[in-house]
Design a protein around this motif. Structure first.
Motif, mmCIF file in Angstrom:
data_model
loop_
_atom_site.group_PDB
_atom_site.id
_atom_site.type_symbol
_atom_site.label_atom_id
_atom_site.label_comp_id
_atom_site.label_asym_id
_atom_site.label_seq_id
_atom_site.Cartn_x
_atom_site.Cartn_y
_atom_site.Cartn_z
ATOM 1 N N LEU A 66 -44.427 6.606 21.849
ATOM 2 C CA LEU A 66 -43.435 6.571 23.348
ATOM 3 C C LEU A 66 -42.951 7.917 23.461
ATOM 4 O O LEU A 66 -42.571 8.654 22.238
ATOM 5 C CB LEU A 66 -42.469 5.555 22.897
ATOM 6 C CG LEU A 66 -43.015 4.024 22.960
ATOM 7 C CD1 LEU A 66 -41.868 3.071 22.589
ATOM 8 C CD2 LEU A 66 -43.858 3.513 24.068
ATOM 9 N N ASP A 67 -42.551 8.489 24.460
ATOM 10 C CA ASP A 67 -41.728 9.447 24.765
ATOM 11 C C ASP A 67 -40.316 9.065 24.195
ATOM 12 O O ASP A 67 -39.756 8.028 24.141
ATOM 13 C CB ASP A 67 -41.555 9.992 26.339
ATOM 14 C CG ASP A 67 -41.134 8.676 27.041
ATOM 15 O OD1 ASP A 67 -39.872 8.785 27.442
ATOM 16 O OD2 ASP A 67 -41.601 7.660 27.437
ATOM 17 N N SER A 68 -39.431 10.193 24.053
ATOM 18 C CA SER A 68 -38.521 10.136 23.092
ATOM 19 C C SER A 68 -37.269 9.374 24.145
ATOM 20 O O SER A 68 -36.570 8.471 23.579
ATOM 21 C CB SER A 68 -37.705 11.551 22.903
ATOM 22 O OG SER A 68 -37.636 12.180 24.140
ATOM 23 N N LEU A 71 -38.136 5.435 23.838
ATOM 24 C CA LEU A 71 -37.841 5.105 22.455
ATOM 25 C C LEU A 71 -36.246 5.096 22.338
ATOM 26 O O LEU A 71 -35.806 4.327 21.663
ATOM 27 C CB LEU A 71 -38.196 6.124 21.345
ATOM 28 C CG LEU A 71 -38.119 5.834 19.983
ATOM 29 C CD1 LEU A 71 -38.502 4.360 19.353
ATOM 30 C CD2 LEU A 71 -38.693 6.843 18.897
ATOM 31 N N ALA A 72 -35.650 5.985 22.656
ATOM 32 C CA ALA A 72 -33.943 5.805 22.639
ATOM 33 C C ALA A 72 -33.594 4.638 23.480
ATOM 34 O O ALA A 72 -32.526 3.987 22.976
ATOM 35 C CB ALA A 72 -33.525 7.128 23.356
ATOM 36 N N GLU A 73 -34.147 4.519 24.791
ATOM 37 C CA GLU A 73 -33.856 3.365 25.055
ATOM 38 C C GLU A 73 -34.076 1.924 24.467
ATOM 39 O O GLU A 73 -33.160 0.892 24.570
ATOM 40 C CB GLU A 73 -34.556 2.936 26.639
ATOM 41 C CG GLU A 73 -33.909 4.086 27.859
ATOM 42 C CD GLU A 73 -34.691 3.787 29.002
ATOM 43 O OE1 GLU A 73 -35.828 3.228 29.045
ATOM 44 O OE2 GLU A 73 -34.226 3.786 30.068
#
Length: 141
Positions: A66-68, A71-73
């Motif tokens: 996943l894009d960062s 992933l952060a979400e």
């Protein structure tokens, strides 16, 4: 204030002991509280302790693609979900044991008990002093 009543003093001491026992029980329960939250897709899992410390963070290997931002979400969602679970568990432990989820109620009750005890001890002290003065007067006769 009137002469201290032994029954009142005993009641205040019993109430204080009971509340201290309940607070100790809550402390024990909170030491065991954890909350785990898994995102719906199973990509991220977070476990928190009652004090909000991160006990475990699991990131599925698929999440590494996943894009960062995404992933952060997911990590934020899992953390917030676990945090909500901790709050609910703490509230339940307090409610079940203390009859309230409001720490202000507990602290107010503790202040009231302390005022009662202080008042009772002042009254006992005055009574003892009065008895000493009377005994001293009788000795001088």
């Amino acid at each position: 204030m009137n002469t201290p009543n032994v029954e009142d003093l005993e009641r205040i001491l019993r109430d204080s002991e009971q509340r201290m026992s309940q607070l100790s029980e809550v402390e024990t329960l909170l030491a065991e509280v954890t909350s785990r939250y898994d995102t719906e897709d199973g990509m991220v899992s977070v476990e928190l302790g009652a004090d909000g410390t991160l006990r475990q963070l699991e990131i599925n290997s698929r999440a590494m693609r996943l894009d960062s931002y995404t992933l952060a979400e997911l990590i934020t969602e899992a953390f917030n979900g676990a945090q909500q679970g901790v709050q609910e568990a703490v509230a339940k432990a307090m409610s079940d044991t203390l009859g309230t989820t409001d720490l202000g109620d507990v602290l107010g009750e503790a202040r009231d008990l302390r005022k009662s005890m202080d008042g009772m001890l002042d009254a006992v002290s005055r009574s003892v002093n009065d008895a000493i003065v009377q005994a001293s007067r009788l000795n001088r006769r």
